[in-house]
Design a protein around this motif. Structure first.
Motif, PDB file in Angstrom:
ATOM      1  N   TYR A 263       0.832  -1.207   0.000  1.00 52.96           N
ATOM      2  CA  TYR A 263       0.000   0.000   0.000  1.00 52.96           C
ATOM      3  C   TYR A 263       0.866   1.256   0.000  1.00 52.96           C
ATOM      4  O   TYR A 263       1.914   1.285   0.636  1.00 52.96           O
ATOM      5  N   HIS A 264       0.371   2.277  -0.683  1.00 57.07           N
ATOM      6  CA  HIS A 264       1.131   3.528  -0.765  1.00 57.07           C
ATOM      7  C   HIS A 264       1.123   4.261   0.577  1.00 57.07           C
ATOM      8  O   HIS A 264       2.119   4.873   0.973  1.00 57.07           O
TER       9      HIS A 264
ATOM     10  N   TYR B 137      -4.515   3.021   1.512  1.00 57.61           N
ATOM     11  CA  TYR B 137      -4.744   3.947   0.406  1.00 57.61           C
ATOM     12  C   TYR B 137      -3.855   3.625  -0.798  1.00 57.61           C
ATOM     13  O   TYR B 137      -2.731   3.138  -0.658  1.00 57.61           O
ATOM     14  N   SER B 138      -4.385   3.951  -1.973  1.00 53.36           N
ATOM     15  CA  SER B 138      -3.620   3.831  -3.211  1.00 53.36           C
ATOM     16  C   SER B 138      -2.740   5.059  -3.386  1.00 53.36           C
ATOM     17  O   SER B 138      -2.823   6.029  -2.609  1.00 53.36           O
ATOM     18  N   GLU B 139      -1.920   5.046  -4.420  1.00 52.55           N
ATOM     19  CA  GLU B 139      -1.041   6.188  -4.695  1.00 52.55           C
ATOM     20  C   GLU B 139      -1.833   7.449  -5.002  1.00 52.55           C
ATOM     21  O   GLU B 139      -1.396   8.561  -4.727  1.00 52.55           O
ATOM     22  N   SER B 140      -3.041   7.279  -5.558  1.00 52.00           N
ATOM     23  CA  SER B 140      -3.882   8.439  -5.877  1.00 52.00           C
ATOM     24  C   SER B 140      -4.603   8.990  -4.651  1.00 52.00           C
ATOM     25  O   SER B 140      -5.239  10.043  -4.718  1.00 52.00           O
ATOM     26  N   GLY B 141      -4.499   8.267  -3.531  1.00 55.10           N
ATOM     27  CA  GLY B 141      -5.168   8.706  -2.312  1.00 55.10           C
ATOM     28  C   GLY B 141      -6.522   8.068  -2.090  1.00 55.10           C
ATOM     29  O   GLY B 141      -7.199   8.364  -1.091  1.00 55.10           O
ATOM     30  N   SER B 142      -6.947   7.193  -3.001  1.00 55.09           N
ATOM     31  CA  SER B 142      -8.240   6.527  -2.854  1.00 55.09           C
ATOM     32  C   SER B 142      -8.182   5.491  -1.733  1.00 55.09           C
ATOM     33  O   SER B 142      -7.169   4.806  -1.560  1.00 55.09           O
TER      34      SER B 142
END
Length: 255
Positions: free
Chosen positions: A168-169, A188-193
């Motif tokens: 995970y990011h 969270y993903s790298e995009s912040g989701s």
């Protein structure tokens, strides 16, 4: 008078600094709760649910030991069920992950982010030291409801990945102030989701200390998609170096 006040202020600031916990130390403390300090084995059982109905299930035998140099865990996972997957293997060595299928006799690299079952990814079932993979920041203290809907006063840590090889990011992690037991996490993903939310529960005395035996994982988009991951059959055991080598996978035989 001014000197006296300044001296008192500096002394108070020093005391507060000493009292304030270090985020990385808190995270390392939580790792020690989850991870035994000697080679060990256990069974991980996963059951996924969609809209309240069981969707699929799987079980794996896990053999883990920490690397003497890096401190990070290396793990061999053997699929126990369902029958179609029995005998398949997964190997984690550092941030490298491989999947071996006896039918094809081939070991192929896989991603820790890849779905294993339901909301559980490959990276969720292997043993990890978060303090080695993430930089922690203390975001204060919060009252939360844990996986049993009990109120807990927790430290809140924000974890940022040190490299791209982790699952995970970023992670938000809530831990007991006393004992650093993990209670809740958001991934969270790298995009912040938001990918998923996890609750750690079922704490029991196993392998020398109280550890979580159950994790409830809730999908970040659909809260009706839930995966329950249970750990059982904990045991101290030898994990030979050969088991942790990719070339040895075709020769591995379950005891």
């Amino acid at each position: 008078m001014k000197k006296t006040l300044m001296t008192l202020a500096l002394a108070l600031a020093g005391q507060l600094a000493l009292a304030a916990p270090d985020a990385q130390s808190i995270l390392a403390g939580s790792d020690a709760v989850r991870n035994p300090d000697q080679p060990f084995g256990l069974i991980v059982s996963l059951v996924s649910y969609k809209d309240g109905r069981e969707n699929e299930r799987s079980a794996l035998a896990v053999y883990s030991r920490a690397d003497q140099n890096s401190g990070q865990f290396r793990s061999l996972l053997r699929f126990v069920s369902p029958a179609r997957d029995a005998g398949k293997l997964m190997l984690k060595n550092g941030n490298d992950l491989w999947f071996y299928d006896p039918a094809s006799k081939a070991s192929v690299p896989i991603s820790p982010q890849q779905r294993l079952l339901g909301q559980a990814s490959n990276g969720d079932v292997v043993t990890v030291n978060l303090a080695l993979d993430y930089t922690a920041r203390l975001d204060g203290e919060e009252d939360i409801q844990d996986g049993d809907r009990q109120s807990r006063h927790c430290y809140k840590l924000h974890l940022s990945a040190r490299n791209g090889g982790v699952t995970y990011h970023a992670i938000d992690l809530w831990l007991d102030k006393d004992g650093y037991r993990s209670r809740k996490a958001k991934f969270y993903s790298e995009s912040g989701s938001l990918l998923k939310t996890a609750y750690y529960r079922g704490y029991q005395q196993v392998l020398g200390r109280e550890r979580p035996t159950e994790t409830v994982i809730i999908d970040g988009l659909n809260p009706k998609w839930v995966t329950v991951m249970r750990n059982s059959d904990f045991a101290w055991r030898e994990v030979p170096e050969a088991w942790l080598q990719r070339d040895y996978l075709p020769r591995f035989r379950a005891e």
